[in-house]
Design an enzyme around this catalytic site. Structure first.
Site, PDB file in Angstrom:
ATOM      1  N   GLY A  17       0.803  -1.214   0.000  1.00 35.27           N
ATOM      2  CA  GLY A  17       0.000   0.000   0.000  1.00 35.27           C
ATOM      3  C   GLY A  17       0.838   1.267   0.000  1.00 35.27           C
ATOM      4  O   GLY A  17       1.944   1.318  -0.551  1.00 35.27           O
ATOM      5  N   SER A  18       0.334   2.283   0.685  1.00 30.03           N
ATOM      6  CA  SER A  18       0.882   3.643   0.556  1.00 30.03           C
ATOM      7  C   SER A  18       2.300   3.819   1.078  1.00 30.03           C
ATOM      8  O   SER A  18       2.929   4.847   0.800  1.00 30.03           O
ATOM      9  CB  SER A  18      -0.035   4.637   1.264  1.00 30.03           C
ATOM     10  OG  SER A  18      -1.283   4.714   0.606  1.00 30.03           O
ATOM     11  N   VAL A  19       2.814   2.875   1.864  1.00 28.05           N
ATOM     12  CA  VAL A  19       4.192   3.027   2.334  1.00 28.05           C
ATOM     13  C   VAL A  19       5.178   2.983   1.175  1.00 28.05           C
ATOM     14  O   VAL A  19       6.339   3.380   1.335  1.00 28.05           O
ATOM     15  CB  VAL A  19       4.557   1.945   3.376  1.00 28.05           C
ATOM     16  CG1 VAL A  19       3.755   2.116   4.650  1.00 28.05           C
ATOM     17  CG2 VAL A  19       4.360   0.541   2.810  1.00 28.05           C
ATOM     18  N   MET A  20       4.727   2.541  -0.020  1.00 26.01           N
ATOM     19  CA  MET A  20       5.617   2.488  -1.176  1.00 26.01           C
ATOM     20  C   MET A  20       5.734   3.837  -1.870  1.00 26.01           C
ATOM     21  O   MET A  20       6.605   4.024  -2.729  1.00 26.01           O
ATOM     22  CB  MET A  20       5.117   1.446  -2.178  1.00 26.01           C
ATOM     23  CG  MET A  20       5.074   0.026  -1.648  1.00 26.01           C
ATOM     24  SD  MET A  20       6.701  -0.567  -1.123  1.00 26.01           S
ATOM     25  CE  MET A  20       7.566  -0.590  -2.680  1.00 26.01           C
TER      26      MET A  20
END
Length: 555
Positions: free
Chosen positions: A287-290
């Site tokens: 998810g958004s941690v990338m």
């Protein structure tokens, strides 16, 4: 004279015949009549080769604190044919062994045709001596070793376990079995038919102890990470979670905690889920941690200037018949604003400007989709889709962390490039003698720009504010990703993530927190995973004696 000579000759011949007859008779008696007796006497004095058990090597943390040690134990065995039939003696034996008399009798009956059976394995020397003190015929002792784990459930999945023969079965115990296992020795002895030692004749080969193993783990940080993880999993009634902390300068894993867990010293009622080292063997969409890593790929092309502003209105867009949404309409956002608001629209519009698949390329360069190389049994490689006829929606999804799978360890290793001026450090579960050079992946200037953006993400008033560490500047990114099953994405099942680097001025640790399926009203990464990072990172920085670097000492 002739008749007298013939009589003597005949007498001598008769004596010879009688002697041969007696000899033949003796042979018959020895081979037929006395054979059982002689065979028993032969068994009573037998040359045998005994095994001398070897001491298994110790596993310690980076500071020499023991994590796995082998302790002397005694195994009791018996020759069923020599055990007394007297019920009183058998009852005494059963009670000393902690068994029911019926169970002992049933076991003896099952092995009645054999000369060997185990009574109880791996007893303490004191408990074994109480049994031997009964002096019951047919009961014997054998020295062995048993593995003991002082940290118990705190390091269970990382270390793994050994079996009853002290051989590695899981985790690092299995991975380093040839190194840890010693070489048993041998000695030639004379024993009677009851297995009792008569004489020690010759040492054939000395036992060689196994080698010790020094891990990169800091037991203090491991305890702390496990404590905080266990507390948040219980608080949110989650299915589990992981915490991985890496040294930003060396790539050494300082802590790796898993939930659920188990006690390796007492495996009764073991939950099979607790055996998995989820931090290494499980993968999921991050998810958004990338987004910081994808942003670095785009900045590195030079086609996305640092002062770029993206209009994310009206807060949703359709790509290839798929609808992409933000939580709300954020309007125009800078690059830092895209990361702070975690805008899927902003990331999608940026990546669709580019012609080359730079995002998956940098993911691969950061070690994603490949083996981490720790040697841990079953370590996952994750996956990145091959660049064959990619659609625009696939490009966009990769930029905000969908369409690929990673492990928590891979994620932590990838972010060492942001903390280390663009050089990614491979993860190590063993203490290193010197810092590795690392692999240049991201331009140093770009890495510092992304670190600065992540620093702004973790500020008072932002969605990641609960990751703040008093006294220190923290760079981080939250993530909340929907879980999948055979039917696709689940409606109300999420993973909450946070990736953090601290302190910003001179990064020392990179930490990944993942909470699996938190239940209740709070499930966002900023509300569930970020507070765990704050507590774990704060305690770690103080334990490691890292100087504070906060702009405002009172913050």
């Amino acid at each position: 004279m002739a008749p007298l000579g013939g009589v003597r000759y005949g007498l001598i011949l008769l004596l010879v015949v009688i002697g041969l007859g007696l000899l033949a008779g003796r042979i018959v008696i020895l081979h037929v009549v006395d054979r059982p007796f002689l065979q028993g006497q032969g068994d009573a004095r037998t040359l045998r080769t005994d095994t001398i058990p070897a001491h298994r090597g110790m596993i310690t943390d980076r500071n020499g604190e023991p994590l796995a040690i082998s302790t002397p134990v005694v195994t009791l065995w018996a020759n069923p044919q020599d055990l007394p039939a007297d019920d009183i003696q058998r009852l005494m034996l059963a009670r000393a062994l902690g068994m029911e008399l019926d169970a002992l009798n049933e076991r003896i009956g099952r092995y009645s045709e054999r000369e060997f059976m185990y009574l109880r394995r791996q007893m303490t020397p004191e408990a074994a001596q109480r049994v031997l003190g009964l002096r019951i015929p047919g009961v014997y002792a054998q020295d062995e070793y048993k593995r003991y784990y002082p940290a118990g459930e705190v390091t269970a999945q990382l270390l793994g376990v050994t079996n009853v023969d002290d051989a590695g079965q899981e985790g690092l115990e299995l991975a380093y079995q040839p190194h840890l296992a010693g070489t048993p020795g041998q000695r030639r002895v004379l024993k009677d038919r009851r297995g009792r030692l008569v004489r020690d004749l010759q040492l054939l080969r000395e036992a060689r102890p196994g080698g010790d193993l020094t891990l990169s783990i800091d037991q203090r940080l491991q305890y702390m990470a496990y404590r905080e993880l266990k507390a948040v999993v219980a608080e949110h009634e989650a299915d589990g979670g992981v915490v991985v902390m890496m040294d930003a300068r060396t790539g050494e894993v300082l802590a790796m905690a898993n939930q659920p867990s188990y006690n390796p010293n007492n495996r009764a009622g073991l939950d099979p889920r607790g055996l998995r080292n989820q931090a290494i063997v499980d993968v999921y969409e991050p998810g958004s941690v990338m987004k910081p890593l994808a942003m670095a790929a785009m900045l590195q092309t030079g086609d996305v200037p640092l002062d770029t502003v993206v209009d994310t209105s009206p807060g949703w867009m359709v790509i290839d018949r798929f609808t992409i949404k933000d939580i709300r309409n954020y309007g125009k956002l800078t690059l830092s604003g895209i990361l702070e608001k975690s805008s899927n629209i902003g990331m999608s519009k940026l990546v669709l400007r580019l012609e080359d698949p730079v995002v998956p390329a940098i993911y691969r360069a950061l070690g994603l989709g490949q083996s981490p190389g720790t040697g841990f049994p079953g370590e996952a490689t994750g996956s990145i889709p091959a660049p064959v006829r990619w659609s625009s929606s696939q490009w966009a999804a990769l930029s905000y962390g969908y369409g690929l799978s990673v492990s928590a360890l891979q994620l932590a290793s990838a972010f060492t490039a942001i903390a280390n001026d663009g050089r990614r450090l491979p993860p190590s579960l063993l203490k290193l003698g010197q810092s590795p050079a690392g692999e240049p992946v991201i331009d140093p200037g770009v890495a510092r720009q992304i670190l600065g953006m992540m620093d702004q993400v973790v500020e008072p008033g932002t969605g990641a504010r609960q990751a703040l560490v008093p006294g220190y500047r923290v760079a981080g990114k939250t993530g909340t990703v929907r879980k999948t099953d055979a039917g696709g994405y689940q409606e109300k099942a999420y993973r909450s993530l946070f990736v953090g680097i601290a302190p910003v001025s001179d990064p020392r640790i990179v930490t990944v927190v993942m909470i699996d399926h938190p239940r209740g009203e709070e499930y966002y990464g900023g509300a569930v995973a970020a507070p765990v990072f704050s507590r774990v990172a704060g305690n770690a920085l103080r334990l490691l004696d890292v100087p504070p670097d906060a702009r405002d000492p009172e913050s």
